[in-house]
Design a protein around this motif. Sequence first.
Motif, mmCIF file in Angstrom:
data_model
loop_
_atom_site.group_PDB
_atom_site.id
_atom_site.type_symbol
_atom_site.label_atom_id
_atom_site.label_comp_id
_atom_site.label_asym_id
_atom_site.label_seq_id
_atom_site.Cartn_x
_atom_site.Cartn_y
_atom_site.Cartn_z
ATOM 1 N N TRP A 1 -2.913 5.350 -4.573
ATOM 2 C CA TRP A 1 -1.768 5.115 -5.451
ATOM 3 C C TRP A 1 -2.147 4.271 -6.652
ATOM 4 O O TRP A 1 -1.269 3.747 -7.338
ATOM 5 C CB TRP A 1 -0.632 4.451 -4.670
ATOM 6 C CG TRP A 1 -0.163 5.227 -3.488
ATOM 7 C CD1 TRP A 1 -0.262 4.871 -2.175
ATOM 8 C CD2 TRP A 1 0.474 6.509 -3.495
ATOM 9 N NE1 TRP A 1 0.271 5.838 -1.369
ATOM 10 C CE2 TRP A 1 0.741 6.855 -2.152
ATOM 11 C CE3 TRP A 1 0.861 7.399 -4.506
ATOM 12 C CZ2 TRP A 1 1.366 8.049 -1.805
ATOM 13 C CZ3 TRP A 1 1.480 8.578 -4.152
ATOM 14 C CH2 TRP A 1 1.727 8.901 -2.817
ATOM 15 N N ASN B 1 0.811 -1.220 0.000
ATOM 16 C CA ASN B 1 0.000 0.000 0.000
ATOM 17 C C ASN B 1 0.848 1.275 0.000
ATOM 18 O O ASN B 1 0.404 2.333 0.442
ATOM 19 C CB ASN B 1 -0.957 0.022 1.203
ATOM 20 C CG ASN B 1 -1.855 -1.194 1.238
ATOM 21 O OD1 ASN B 1 -2.508 -1.514 0.253
ATOM 22 N ND2 ASN B 1 -1.863 -1.887 2.366
ATOM 23 N N LYS B 2 2.086 1.151 -0.509
ATOM 24 C CA LYS B 2 2.968 2.300 -0.644
ATOM 25 C C LYS B 2 3.455 2.388 -2.090
ATOM 26 O O LYS B 2 3.553 1.372 -2.785
ATOM 27 C CB LYS B 2 4.158 2.189 0.314
ATOM 28 C CG LYS B 2 3.752 2.215 1.780
ATOM 29 C CD LYS B 2 4.963 2.078 2.688
ATOM 30 C CE LYS B 2 4.539 2.077 4.158
ATOM 31 N NZ LYS B 2 5.700 1.911 5.076
#
Length: 291
Positions: free
Chosen positions: A223, A136-137
Amino acid sequence: MHKPKHYISDYVIAAICVVISLICIIPMINLLARSLSSTDALIKHEVYLFPVDINIGAYQMVLTDPKYIKAFIWTVILTIICTVVSLVMTAACAYPLIYSELKGRSVINIFITITMFFNAGTIPNYLLMQSLGLLNKPLVLILPGCLSVYNMIIMRSFFYGIPESLRESAQIDGASFFKILSSIYIPLSKPVIATLALFYAVGRWNGYSDALMYLSGPGGSKWYPLQLLLYNILNNVNSVEVATQEGFSSPGLSEALKAAIVMFSTVPILCVYPRLQKYFMSGVMVGAVKE
């Protein structure tokens, strides 16, 4: 003036090329026509190669929706970052392997080549990203695919084709390892660099499976690259609830909007390809035949 002879095989090959070209082009023409047609024409299945009752409402919806614009800008930035990082990593890996005095070079080459045919698999890769804290980055979309062994071999083979006398003369003049790379090998490798840049850029622009896997948790949705957003829309368009959330008000509008989004995500990378095409053949072929 003597005219060249044309054989039947020439016409057969030309016909085959025309057919293959039409197979590739017609779906894009149909998609463009659907994105520009009215909802009534789409519902009645009247659209084939030309727009019917031209309507640009789908494009207006895409270009004015912050969700699509944000995903588009992020995907452009992500593609540029990934391409630059991948080229740096590829050159950094390929350059040392051309030195015969590098200890263990053959073993390193074997281990690198093995990774082309075997990998841990989806679940171990996911667990690795989880243990590294990358889920999740944005880095999870950059680091795992920053080096392609196939592309590295192409660049290494191209480096082999550069005369060693240039490197030796630079070493005699006191040039360092990195100075030789930046001043001699990189400037002489523009064809292969442009070719690999195209490979990396297209791969990242069209990629969505890694984002689908690694950005599924809290905070990952911000993202999302453009292709994953497109995937979610196309995958869920039959759901009334999702269709309402995405701004679809009728089956015809949903079809026009899907086509517009596909065009919106495809055209930018199509515009890049012709600019690099002149380097494509020389980069791949020269890198492929020299060792």
